[in-house]
Design a protein around this motif. Structure first.
Motif, PDB file in Angstrom:
ATOM      1  N   CYS A 114      24.254   8.566  29.274  1.00 45.57           N
ATOM      2  CA  CYS A 114      23.980   7.179  28.890  1.00 45.57           C
ATOM      3  C   CYS A 114      22.850   6.588  29.728  1.00 45.57           C
ATOM      4  N   THR A 115      22.800   6.943  31.024  1.00 43.97           N
ATOM      5  CA  THR A 115      21.751   6.422  31.904  1.00 43.97           C
ATOM      6  C   THR A 115      20.387   6.964  31.512  1.00 43.97           C
ATOM      7  N   GLU A 116      20.319   8.270  31.246  1.00 42.42           N
ATOM      8  CA  GLU A 116      19.047   8.887  30.873  1.00 42.42           C
ATOM      9  C   GLU A 116      18.529   8.329  29.549  1.00 42.42           C
ATOM     10  N   LEU A 117      19.405   8.191  28.566  1.00 48.14           N
ATOM     11  CA  LEU A 117      18.979   7.673  27.258  1.00 48.14           C
ATOM     12  C   LEU A 117      18.578   6.205  27.358  1.00 48.14           C
ATOM     13  N   TYR A 118      19.316   5.447  28.137  1.00 43.45           N
ATOM     14  CA  TYR A 118      18.975   4.037  28.330  1.00 43.45           C
ATOM     15  C   TYR A 118      17.614   3.906  29.007  1.00 43.45           C
ATOM     16  N   HIS A 119      17.370   4.732  30.030  1.00 41.44           N
ATOM     17  CA  HIS A 119      16.079   4.713  30.718  1.00 41.44           C
ATOM     18  C   HIS A 119      14.947   5.067  29.755  1.00 41.44           C
ATOM     19  N   ILE A 131      16.104  10.182  11.320  1.00 41.50           N
ATOM     20  CA  ILE A 131      17.343   9.853  10.640  1.00 41.50           C
ATOM     21  C   ILE A 131      17.751  10.977   9.695  1.00 41.50           C
ATOM     22  N   THR A 132      18.863  11.598   9.980  1.00 40.33           N
ATOM     23  CA  THR A 132      19.453  12.638   9.142  1.00 40.33           C
ATOM     24  C   THR A 132      20.949  12.366   9.039  1.00 40.33           C
ATOM     25  N   PRO A 133      21.676  13.077   8.160  1.00 41.41           N
ATOM     26  CA  PRO A 133      23.136  12.913   8.141  1.00 41.41           C
ATOM     27  C   PRO A 133      23.776  13.173   9.502  1.00 41.41           C
ATOM     28  N   SER A 134      23.233  14.140  10.253  1.00 40.84           N
ATOM     29  CA  SER A 134      23.768  14.429  11.592  1.00 40.84           C
ATOM     30  C   SER A 134      23.509  13.277  12.546  1.00 40.84           C
ATOM     31  N   PHE A 135      22.362  12.617  12.404  1.00 42.15           N
ATOM     32  CA  PHE A 135      22.017  11.470  13.249  1.00 42.15           C
ATOM     33  C   PHE A 135      23.080  10.378  13.105  1.00 42.15           C
ATOM     34  N   LEU A 136      23.482  10.125  11.866  1.00 40.51           N
ATOM     35  CA  LEU A 136      24.436   9.053  11.609  1.00 40.51           C
ATOM     36  C   LEU A 136      25.815   9.349  12.188  1.00 40.51           C
ATOM     37  N   LYS A 137      26.109  10.632  12.412  1.00 41.28           N
ATOM     38  CA  LYS A 137      27.411  11.018  12.951  1.00 41.28           C
ATOM     39  C   LYS A 137      27.386  11.197  14.471  1.00 41.28           C
ATOM     40  N   ASP A 138      26.203  11.188  15.056  1.00 43.22           N
ATOM     41  CA  ASP A 138      26.061  11.442  16.492  1.00 43.22           C
ATOM     42  C   ASP A 138      26.165  10.123  17.263  1.00 43.22           C
ATOM     43  N   PRO A 139      27.169   9.960  18.122  1.00 45.71           N
ATOM     44  CA  PRO A 139      27.335   8.687  18.840  1.00 45.71           C
ATOM     45  C   PRO A 139      26.182   8.370  19.780  1.00 45.71           C
ATOM     46  N   TYR A 143      23.769   5.205  19.705  1.00 43.63           N
ATOM     47  CA  TYR A 143      23.607   4.437  20.944  1.00 43.63           C
ATOM     48  C   TYR A 143      22.125   4.133  21.187  1.00 43.63           C
ATOM     49  N   GLN A 144      21.256   5.148  21.049  1.00 45.11           N
ATOM     50  CA  GLN A 144      19.825   4.932  21.243  1.00 45.11           C
ATOM     51  C   GLN A 144      19.260   3.982  20.198  1.00 45.11           C
ATOM     52  N   MET A 145      19.704   4.128  18.960  1.00 44.98           N
ATOM     53  CA  MET A 145      19.219   3.244  17.906  1.00 44.98           C
ATOM     54  C   MET A 145      19.572   1.792  18.214  1.00 44.98           C
ATOM     55  N   GLN A 146      20.800   1.549  18.633  1.00 45.23           N
ATOM     56  CA  GLN A 146      21.217   0.189  18.950  1.00 45.23           C
ATOM     57  C   GLN A 146      20.466  -0.353  20.165  1.00 45.23           C
TER      58      GLN A 146
END
Length: 234
Positions: A114-119, A131-139, A143-146
């Protein structure tokens, strides 16, 4: 998870085929300023080259651009690692040499996800969401999109959705107010459009900084003139 680590090992071998067999493929040298080794693909210079002039690189160079560590963060799932790798190779090509964050390559070993992605989101000017079907299922992708949408809630060109293997009706509702890029039929053309979108934002960033600088200089001249007038009349 086993498939992810296998792809990670293959990716490291592809980037460094001369590495010692006993070295750990999951670890890379990470300096304090997060210096990274660019991902290059010599074939991309023939198939993806953009018509540019020397001055085009100057139009995106500004202190505002350098205020963040990355020009673009590529958000993707492990199923799209190859696509993301090819995209980053293209974006990092000379002459623009865009600074990209690729999770597989640039995350600090031992760092919290979470820290690395937030950074990565906070330190990037633009975000490419594959954006793929897998993207929509990946938390973590969600998280990065939001995080990206919270950083830039207005549709100002920073969030760049790339629709891949996904019908329009399945699009995330949060992104339906943003024009995206459909790469299902033409990957190379998609790469061009993505790069143009990032460059356009960086050029606008540089232009606004220049306008602000010129306006500040004009205000200083006006203040100096008023001071001289006051001193001359006294």
């Amino acid at each position: 998870m086993a498939r992810f680590f296998k792809r990670l090992i293959d990716f490291k071998k592809k980037r460094n085929p001369n590495a010692c067999p006993g070295s750990n493929p999951c670890c890379s040298t990470q300096t304090s300023d997060r210096t990274k080794s660019p991902c290059r693909d010599p074939r991309s210079s023939r198939t993806h080259s953009l018509p540019v002039t020397p001055s085009s690189t100057q139009r995106i160079d500004s202190s505002a651009r350098r205020s963040k560590e990355y020009d673009v963060c590529v958000c993707h799932t492990e199923d799209d690692i190859t696509y993301a790798q090819d995209l980053v190779s293209f974006l990092e090509l000379h002459p623009h040499s865009l600074r990209c964050f690729l999770q597989l390559r640039d995350s600090a070993p031992g760092g919290a996800v979470c820290t690395e992605l937030y950074h990565a989101v906070r330190e990037s000017h633009c975000w490419v969401l594959v954006i793929t079907p897998s993207f929509l299922k990946d938390p973590w992708c969600c998280y990065q999109m939001q995080q990206a949408l919270s950083e830039s809630p207005a549709a100002n060109g920073r969030v760049i959705p790339v629709r891949k293997q996904l019908e329009r009706k399945d699009y995330p509702p949060e992104l339906r107010f943003v024009f995206g890029i459909d790469v299902r039929q033409d990957k190379e053309n998609g790469f061009q459009k993505i790069k143009h979108a990032v460059l356009y934002y960086l050029e606008e960033l540089s232009r606004k900084e220049q306008e602000h600088r010129e306006s500040a200089q004009g205000d200083n001249v006006d203040e100096a003139s008023k001071t001289l007038d006051m001193s001359g009349s006294s």
